[in-house]
Each structure stands twice: as C-alpha cells, then as structure tokens.
Design an enzyme around this catalytic site. Structure first.
Site, short mmCIF file in Angstrom:
data_model
loop_
_atom_site.label_atom_id
_atom_site.label_comp_id
_atom_site.label_asym_id
_atom_site.label_seq_id
_atom_site.Cartn_x
_atom_site.Cartn_y
_atom_site.Cartn_z
N GLN A 58 45.94 -27.75 -27.93
CA GLN A 58 44.68 -28.15 -27.33
C GLN A 58 44.64 -29.65 -27.04
O GLN A 58 45.35 -30.43 -27.67
CB GLN A 58 43.52 -27.82 -28.29
CG GLN A 58 43.40 -26.35 -28.61
CD GLN A 58 42.59 -26.09 -29.88
OE1 GLN A 58 41.55 -25.49 -29.81
NE2 GLN A 58 43.06 -26.53 -31.02
N GLU A 113 37.02 -28.40 -37.84
CA GLU A 113 36.12 -29.56 -37.90
C GLU A 113 35.61 -29.82 -39.32
O GLU A 113 35.29 -30.95 -39.68
CB GLU A 113 34.95 -29.29 -36.95
CG GLU A 113 33.84 -30.30 -36.96
CD GLU A 113 32.65 -29.83 -36.13
OE1 GLU A 113 31.56 -30.38 -36.30
OE2 GLU A 113 32.82 -28.89 -35.33
N ASP A 164 47.62 -19.01 -37.29
CA ASP A 164 46.79 -18.16 -36.45
C ASP A 164 46.00 -17.24 -37.38
O ASP A 164 46.59 -16.56 -38.24
CB ASP A 164 47.71 -17.35 -35.53
CG ASP A 164 46.95 -16.46 -34.58
OD1 ASP A 164 46.03 -15.73 -35.03
OD2 ASP A 164 47.27 -16.46 -33.39
N ALA A 165 44.68 -17.22 -37.24
CA ALA A 165 43.85 -16.42 -38.15
C ALA A 165 44.20 -14.94 -38.09
O ALA A 165 44.12 -14.24 -39.10
CB ALA A 165 42.38 -16.64 -37.82
N ASP A 182 34.40 -19.12 -36.59
CA ASP A 182 33.99 -20.43 -36.06
C ASP A 182 35.07 -20.87 -35.06
O ASP A 182 35.80 -21.84 -35.28
CB ASP A 182 33.86 -21.44 -37.20
CG ASP A 182 33.27 -22.77 -36.73
OD1 ASP A 182 32.70 -22.80 -35.63
OD2 ASP A 182 33.40 -23.78 -37.46
#
Length: 334
Positions: A58, A113, A164-165, A182
C-alpha cells in the site's frame, strides 16, 4: 489584491507533496485532494506532510490537516482523522463487545493503526487481543507516528501478528468471542477484498467464533447516494452466513459521508438501550465520546431508501463477483 498560489495534491502525487506549512489564504497553500467518485473530490488544506512511504502492499501518508488534525491516508483513501476517528472506532468496537455477555478474547483483522485495539482495551473483561495486519510497514508507521495509540501497542494483552488475516485464521486452532473486521475498503487491486466474501465468512471466519461469538465489520460508505457501492452487498452476504445480522450507520465528518457497519451472530441481539448503558458503566474504563445505548439503537434505523436497498439486495460478495468503491490499490493502477 494579492493572488493566492494553491497547490493541489492527490494520492498519485504523494511522492511530490511538499512538507512546508501552508501560509494561509494570502500566501501559498497546499491541499490534499481525495477522489471520492468520478465527478466528486474532497479536499483538505494542509499544514504539512508529516511522513509518506510505499510498502509492499500500500501507499501510506500521514498528513497534518488544518481542519481534521493528523490524517492517515492509505492508497489515496482517508483511513482516519485525529479529530473524529473516535466516531468510527467506537461504532466498530463497542457494540459487539457490549452485546456479548462476557467478551474475553478478540481477533482483529487489520487494525494496524492501533485504534481498534485501543478501544477494545477499555473493556475490563477482555484478556487477550490478536491484531493481525498484513502490512508490517503500516503497523510500524502508525506505532511510531500516531502517538494516541502508543499505550495500546505496548499493552501486554495485545498480540501483534503480521500476516494475511485469512491465512492466519485458516491455520489458527483458537476460537474467539469477538472477531472484528477493521479493514480498508474493498478497492480493485487492494489487499483485502477477499475478506468480504461469502466463502471467507462461511468457511474460515465463522468456525473461529465461540458459540456466542459475534462478528463485526466496517462495511463502507452508507449514505443515501453511496450505500449500494459495497454496504448493501456486504450486509446481504453476511445474511447468508449468520442467523442474526444488523446494519448500523453514523456520520463521520472526515469521510464526507455516512458510514456503515454490520454486526452478526447466531445468537439474537436481545439488549436494550438501558442495558447497553449499564454495561458501559460496569465494563468500560474511561468515558466514550460518541456511543451510548440510545445512539446505538437509533443508528440501526435506516432511512426509507437505504432500508429498501438492504431488503432488496441480491448481490452476494464473491472473489469472482466483487464490488469495489472508487479507487485502486497497488495491485492495479490505471
């Protein structure tokens, strides 16, 4: 009368953003511009660009805006703003934890975050949090520069996993009382749209919930003009997996729209406003700034247009037939 010099910078211009403060209306100004849709943009006047970078997954920037304070931008999309992020994160975290009779373990998908973990840690019953974010650089970036979450990152109850979830939940043998999505919005080429699909919810996520477990996810823009982008589809998809599903919304000023969340379980949400307020008083350390019992229940009442869209939505989110909001991740750049 003087002429104002205005510099407009977009997500594609992060590498060029100036870091000098804006000098106000009578001097040079620097603005950040986010494209919300093809014919709609949302601009923020900047004091400065605090930090910027590109990870494997990202593009990341931390902007100091005049109106919303520090703003985290990923792939050209606002993720949170210092001035009003409490609205988003209180709505994401506290409803599932307050609806659960005794939440002790929580798994966060995304959340790099740190704000979701911060809100979860306010609950006295919680003993363990796993926060699984795919991007080490985003986590390191936020841990270093978002000072409001320093204590959360240092809390011994928080277990940080970089993965990776989907892969993490697949290999995980543990079950959780709460699972939180989230995640960034599903954008074409982004890293997480697969975590909004029916197959993921049904085959991977749901088996990782305890018997009275609750799942909640952010579900994108939910305004009168934007709710059909992904919100109604995510809601309908989750309805195909869980017995009890509820959508709710709140206006987030820095997002320039109403935002949506979806909460789901195989147990009914039989809790009233008075009980929610009592549980906040008994369970939560510190004062919530946005959410109380009445506001949560009222947030689940949609206007007529959105209600009918949720009722009549037929699209089910799959990897082959996904919906995206406007924008692109690093995996696809026009």
């Amino acid at each position: 009368m003087g002429t104002e010099a205005v510099e407009i910078l977009t997500g594609k211009d992060l590498s060029k953003i100036c870091s000098e403060p804006s000098q106000g209306i009578h001097g040079d100004c620097c603005w950040y511009e986010e494209t919300i849709d093809v014919h709609l943009k949302w601009s923020f006047e900047l004091n400065s660009v605090l930090h910027k970078g590109t990870s494997e997954h990202q593009e990341i920037a931390l902007l100091d805006t005049k109106h919303f304070g520090k703003v985290l931008v990923i792939d050209g999309k606002m993720q949170s703003a210092e001035r009003d992020e409490f609205i988003y994160h209180e709505c994401l975290i506290h409803p599932p934890l307050l609806c659960h009779p005794n939440p002790r373990t929580v798994f966060i998908m995304g959340g790099g975050e740190g704000s979701a973990a911060r809100e979860i840690l306010k609950h006295k019953t919680v003993k363990k949090i796993i926060m699984c974010d795919i991007d080490q650089e985003v986590v390191d970036f936020c841990r270093r520069y978002l000072t409001v979450n320093h204590e959360a990152f240092c809390n011994e109850k928080l277990n940080l996993v970089i993965n990776d979830a989907k892969k993490e939940l697949e290999k995980c043998n543990e079950k959780f009382d709460i699972i939180v999505g989230d995640l960034a919005d599903p954008v074409e080429g982004g890293p997480c749209y697969q975590l909004y699909t029916k197959s993921f919810y049904e085959k991977i996520l749901k088996p990782r919930l305890n018997d009275k477990g609750i799942f909640v996810t952010q579900a994108g823009p939910a305004g009168i003009f934007t709710h059909k982008e992904v919100f109604s589809s995510i809601y309908n998809t989750i309805k195909h997996v869980f017995k009890y599903v509820m959508a709710y919304t709140a206006h987030v000023p820095s997002f320039a729209d109403t935002w949506g969340w979806v909460i789901a379980s195989d147990q009914p949400f039989s809790i009233n406003a008075e009980e929610i307020d009592r549980r906040i008083e008994d369970r939560v350390c510190g004062e919530l700034l946005y959410l109380n019992g009445a506001s949560f229940l009222s947030s689940s009442i949609m206007n007529k247009t959105v209600s009918l869209s949720l009722l009549n939505e037929t699209h089910v989110y799959t990897e082959e037939d996904a919906r995206f909001i406007h924008g692109h991740g690093l995996g696809r750049r026009d």
